[in-house]
Design a protein around this motif. Structure first.
Motif, PDB file in Angstrom:
ATOM      1  N   ARG A   1       0.852  -1.189   0.000  1.00  0.00           N
ATOM      2  CA  ARG A   1       0.000   0.000   0.000  1.00  0.00           C
ATOM      3  C   ARG A   1       0.887   1.238   0.000  1.00  0.00           C
ATOM      4  N   LEU A   2       0.262   2.379  -0.027  1.00  0.00           N
ATOM      5  CA  LEU A   2       0.962   3.643   0.181  1.00  0.00           C
ATOM      6  C   LEU A   2       1.300   3.745   1.662  1.00  0.00           C
ATOM      7  N   GLN A   3       2.486   4.285   1.982  1.00  0.00           N
ATOM      8  CA  GLN A   3       2.894   4.414   3.376  1.00  0.00           C
ATOM      9  C   GLN A   3       2.560   5.806   3.915  1.00  0.00           C
ATOM     10  N   VAL A   4       2.402   5.888   5.229  1.00  0.00           N
ATOM     11  CA  VAL A   4       2.165   7.176   5.882  1.00  0.00           C
ATOM     12  C   VAL A   4       3.285   8.159   5.524  1.00  0.00           C
ATOM     13  N   GLU A   5       4.519   7.671   5.470  1.00  0.00           N
ATOM     14  CA  GLU A   5       5.686   8.540   5.272  1.00  0.00           C
ATOM     15  C   GLU A   5       6.027   8.799   3.809  1.00  0.00           C
ATOM     16  N   HIS A   6       5.113   8.500   2.886  1.00  0.00           N
ATOM     17  CA  HIS A   6       5.421   8.683   1.469  1.00  0.00           C
ATOM     18  C   HIS A   6       5.790  10.120   1.078  1.00  0.00           C
ATOM     19  N   PRO A   7       5.350  11.172   1.821  1.00  0.00           N
ATOM     20  CA  PRO A   7       5.722  12.526   1.395  1.00  0.00           C
ATOM     21  C   PRO A   7       7.226  12.787   1.337  1.00  0.00           C
ATOM     22  N   VAL A   8       8.034  12.142   2.187  1.00  0.00           N
ATOM     23  CA  VAL A   8       9.474  12.428   2.130  1.00  0.00           C
ATOM     24  C   VAL A   8      10.065  11.915   0.824  1.00  0.00           C
ATOM     25  N   THR A   9       9.539  10.806   0.324  1.00  0.00           N
ATOM     26  CA  THR A   9       9.991  10.308  -0.981  1.00  0.00           C
ATOM     27  C   THR A   9       9.559  11.255  -2.089  1.00  0.00           C
ATOM     28  N   GLU A  10       8.341  11.756  -1.994  1.00  0.00           N
ATOM     29  CA  GLU A  10       7.869  12.711  -3.005  1.00  0.00           C
ATOM     30  C   GLU A  10       8.726  13.968  -3.009  1.00  0.00           C
ATOM     31  N   GLU A  11       9.142  14.422  -1.823  1.00  0.00           N
ATOM     32  CA  GLU A  11       9.912  15.658  -1.724  1.00  0.00           C
ATOM     33  C   GLU A  11      11.298  15.536  -2.348  1.00  0.00           C
ATOM     34  N   ILE A  12      11.924  14.362  -2.274  1.00  0.00           N
ATOM     35  CA  ILE A  12      13.280  14.239  -2.832  1.00  0.00           C
ATOM     36  C   ILE A  12      13.287  13.786  -4.291  1.00  0.00           C
ATOM     37  N   THR A  13      12.149  13.292  -4.782  1.00  0.00           N
ATOM     38  CA  THR A  13      12.104  12.827  -6.174  1.00  0.00           C
ATOM     39  C   THR A  13      11.256  13.722  -7.074  1.00  0.00           C
ATOM     40  N   GLY A  14      10.389  14.554  -6.491  1.00  0.00           N
ATOM     41  CA  GLY A  14       9.500  15.381  -7.296  1.00  0.00           C
ATOM     42  C   GLY A  14       8.336  14.619  -7.885  1.00  0.00           C
ATOM     43  N   VAL A  15       8.096  13.410  -7.411  1.00  0.00           N
ATOM     44  CA  VAL A  15       7.033  12.556  -7.937  1.00  0.00           C
ATOM     45  C   VAL A  15       5.802  12.639  -7.033  1.00  0.00           C
ATOM     46  N   ASP A  16       4.614  12.687  -7.631  1.00  0.00           N
ATOM     47  CA  ASP A  16       3.358  12.587  -6.892  1.00  0.00           C
ATOM     48  C   ASP A  16       2.938  11.119  -6.943  1.00  0.00           C
ATOM     49  N   LEU A  17       3.128  10.396  -5.847  1.00  0.00           N
ATOM     50  CA  LEU A  17       2.864   8.965  -5.841  1.00  0.00           C
ATOM     51  C   LEU A  17       1.387   8.643  -5.995  1.00  0.00           C
ATOM     52  N   VAL A  18       0.504   9.500  -5.519  1.00  0.00           N
ATOM     53  CA  VAL A  18      -0.927   9.270  -5.697  1.00  0.00           C
ATOM     54  C   VAL A  18      -1.300   9.417  -7.177  1.00  0.00           C
ATOM     55  N   GLU A  19      -0.707  10.393  -7.841  1.00  0.00           N
ATOM     56  CA  GLU A  19      -0.948  10.525  -9.288  1.00  0.00           C
ATOM     57  C   GLU A  19      -0.501   9.258 -10.011  1.00  0.00           C
ATOM     58  N   TRP A  20       0.663   8.755  -9.639  1.00  0.00           N
ATOM     59  CA  TRP A  20       1.133   7.509 -10.248  1.00  0.00           C
ATOM     60  C   TRP A  20       0.165   6.367  -9.975  1.00  0.00           C
ATOM     61  N   GLN A  21      -0.358   6.304  -8.761  1.00  0.00           N
ATOM     62  CA  GLN A  21      -1.315   5.249  -8.427  1.00  0.00           C
ATOM     63  C   GLN A  21      -2.539   5.300  -9.347  1.00  0.00           C
ATOM     64  N   LEU A  22      -3.059   6.495  -9.544  1.00  0.00           N
ATOM     65  CA  LEU A  22      -4.264   6.632 -10.367  1.00  0.00           C
ATOM     66  C   LEU A  22      -3.967   6.330 -11.828  1.00  0.00           C
ATOM     67  N   ARG A  23      -2.809   6.721 -12.292  1.00  0.00           N
ATOM     68  CA  ARG A  23      -2.448   6.440 -13.685  1.00  0.00           C
ATOM     69  C   ARG A  23      -2.234   4.942 -13.920  1.00  0.00           C
TER      70      ARG A  23
END
Length: 638
Positions: A297-319
């Motif tokens: 699943r998506l993790q609670v701490e996913h924002p730190v990964t988004e901040e260093i990669t510039g990726v929106d993981l929820v957008e990726w999930q929906l795509r």
């Protein structure tokens, strides 16, 4: 791309998913229980459906109600967020069988990683390093004791269906094994309906390293680097960061490569996390980092990964759920800077971290790169769900920059009257060991009370609270003056069982400009706090010292005058002297109790404003005194 989405969750993750979905033009549907009828996620969605009473088992955990809500509103897909039903393979299958899109991994992938023993066997076969231990079917207590001896103590007994720290026992010696096994199995059966356990070698200096992976339906799997989640309290993560400190390029390649192999082994689609345990006693080394489990699943701490990669993981999930391939290839992903996240919980560190619930009468977040929350001022923290108020996330060019930014953002956070762990977080972030990245999962437990802010305000905060009261009630230009004296304003405050009368001198930069309902104050040099903010709420002055809240009852507000620095201790109100603790001529120190006054059915301790000598004592035990009567005069020490 799907057109409509139901979020089968609540709080900050529901708000987070809604934000991305809206940006993508996807219509959103929220679900809510009785307790969440006025919640932020309900008002943020395009549509909302009531699914039952407040307890989660009667609402958010009832899959049939969620699927019915999706059908009722015409939602094409269901996003489970995390927690609740996010890793429930049967629910995922039910969503698919209902003709809806499941935004998550395939049910078979969830099942494959759901049991820790089966998952570890699968990882062994895939060439993913696993922690030394026993994960066989033989659950005979004597046999398990033999296996523990062969592994070598200390060992960890772990429920194969466990999670959240439940169903886990560390055993230090053979004599303790039998009792620990019985206790672990009993807890596992009660929590998960499965009492099967595995054994692992206990890692003495463990660090929790996890790798974000992402797969699609076209056979592609990438990693988005690692996170360090070693700062935990009772197996619950508190502060997370990305990347992991001390991770060199070769070790990163080995660990992230193993994570990709793990995801491919279960034909993984969507966002997932491969969790590893590292023996950090000799730094991070590829041969001392082992697979622990997978979170499908998506993790609670996913924002730190988004901040260093510039990726929106929820957008990726929906795509990916819509059938699209992963938007970026592995070689297009890179690490930019450092990110940290602190979990702000509604709990009271001074009372053993007991949950603190109720109305959020005052809620102000400090300046951060992002604050993920599902509550707002005027809302409430419910006793029915997880007590997390927000995730506060900061990014910096370096780890030091990220620590500084996050510590200041948390320091500036104001929550009242609900208690929070903000002050605890600030102390953890600024601790020498954390700053130097000398950390493991025992960091918080080993620090003990050093990370817990004092429950009562330090001396200097009485002065700051008095200034706040003064500034909020009497403009400077209206203050009176007397020849050869400096005008002051006396404020009597009670906090932590102590009452003090403070003379607020309006000189120099001691008085700081105030907004409509809050102020920032420069502190006296003798305070430990770096950031103090405050506001007046009714008959109380509320101060936040590095995020920890202190309430001061405003017992009396005077506008009289006394010589600045005279040390005159005046009676704040009519009352009876019930104790005198000093004698004339006695030396005293700042904060030392001078006498106790009984008034308004309360006892008020009057204390020395600075180091000095009792030059005059006009109080005796049992005497009745009037307001503004001079009780004691202190002359400053030479």
């Amino acid at each position: 791309m799907l057109k409509s989405l139901l979020i089968a969750n609540r709080g900050e993750i529901a708000c987070r998913i809604i934000r991305t979905a809206r940006a993508m033009g996807v219509r959103t549907v929220a679900v809510y229980s009785d307790a969440d009828a006025k919640a932020l996620h309900v008002r943020s969605a395009d549509e909302a459906v009531h699914i039952g009473p407040s307890p989660a088992r009667e609402s958010y955990l009832v899959g049939e109600k969620i699927i019915a809500a999706a059908k009722q509103t015409g939602a094409e897909a269901i996003h489970p967020g995390y927690g609740f039903l996010s890793e429930n393979a049967e629910f995922a299958q039910s969503v698919i069988d209902a003709g809806l899109i499941w935004v998550g991994p395939k049910p078979d992938s969830i099942r494959a990683m759901g049991l820790k023993d089966a998952a570890k066997k699968l990882m062994d076969a895939a060439g993913v390093p696993t922690t030394p231990g026993y994960l066989g079917d033989n659950q005979d207590p004597d046999f398990l004791a033999e296996q523990a001896a062969a592994i070598g103590y200390p060992v960890l007994i772990k429920a194969v269906a466990g999670g959240g720290g439940k169903g886990m026992r560390k055993v230090d010696a053979p004599a303790d094994f039998a009792d620990a096994l019985v206790s672990c199995k009993r807890e596992a059966a009660a929590s998960f309906g499965n009492d099967v356990v595995l054994l692992e070698k206990w890692i003495e200096s463990p660090r929790h390293i996890e790798v974000q992976v992402f797969g699609d339906s076209h056979g592609n799997v990438v990693h988005l680097f690692e996170r360090d989640c070693s700062l935990q309290r009772r197996h619950q993560k508190v502060i997370e960061e990305a990347p992991a400190p001390g991770m060199d390029a070769a070790t990163r390649a080995a660990v992230c490569g193993a994570a990709v192999r793990a995801a491919k082994a279960v034909d993984y689609e969507g966002a997932g996390t491969i969790e590893f345990i590292a023996d950090g006693s000799q730094g991070l080394r590829a041969d001392r980092i082992w697979f622990m489990e997978m979170n499908a699943r998506l993790q609670v701490e996913h924002p730190v990964t988004e901040e260093i990669t510039g990726v929106d993981l929820v957008e990726w999930q929906l795509r990916v759920a819509s059938g699209e391939p992963i938007p970026l290839r592995q070689e297009e992903l890179s690490i930019n800077g450092w990110a940290m996240e602190a979990r702000l919980y509604a709990e009271d560190p001074a009372k053993g971290f007991l949950p603190s619930t109720g109305r959020l009468e005052h809620l102000v977040f400090g300046e951060a790169d992002r604050v993920e929350t599902g509550v707002e001022q005027g809302g409430a923290v419910s006793p029915f769900y997880d007590p997390m108020i927000a995730k506060i996330v900061c990014h910096g060019e370096t780890r030091s920059d990220a620590i500084s930014a996050l510590a200041h953002a948390v320091s500036e956070t104001e929550v009242w009257p609900v208690r929070t762990n903000a002050g605890f977080l600030v102390r953890a972030l600024w601790s020498d060991s954390f700053v130097e990245a000398d950390l493991d999962t025992g960091f918080i437990a080993n620090a003990g009370d050093a990370l817990i802010p004092p429950s009562e305000p330090e001396d200097a905060l009485f002065e700051v609270a008095a200034r706040l009261v003064h500034d909020s009630t009497e403009p400077v230009h209206n203050a009176g003056f007397r020849l050869n004296t400096v005008p002051v304003h006396r404020v009597t405050l009670a906090s932590g069982g102590e009452t003090r009368t403070v003379d607020v001198a309006m000189i120099g930069d001691q008085i700081v400009s105030v907004g409509d309902d809050a102020a920032d104050y420069y502190l006296p040099e003798n305070t430990d706090a770096a950031v103090v903010t405050g506001h007046i709420q009714g008959d109380q002055a509320i101060l936040f010292a590095d995020g920890t809240a202190y309430a001061f009852d405003i017992a009396a507000r005077g506008s009289g005058h006394a010589a600045a620095g005279s040390g005159s201790i005046l009676s704040p109100m009519p009352g009876k002297v019930i104790a005198v603790d000093v004698t004339a001529g006695q030396s005293v120190t700042k904060g030392q109790k001078l006498l106790t006054l009984e008034a308004m059915k309360m006892e008020h301790s009057l204390v020395a404003p600075f180091d000095g000598v009792v030059a005059e004592l006009n109080a005796s035990e049992g005497a009745q005194v009037q307001v503004d009567a001079l009780l004691v005069r202190i002359e400053a020490a030479e």
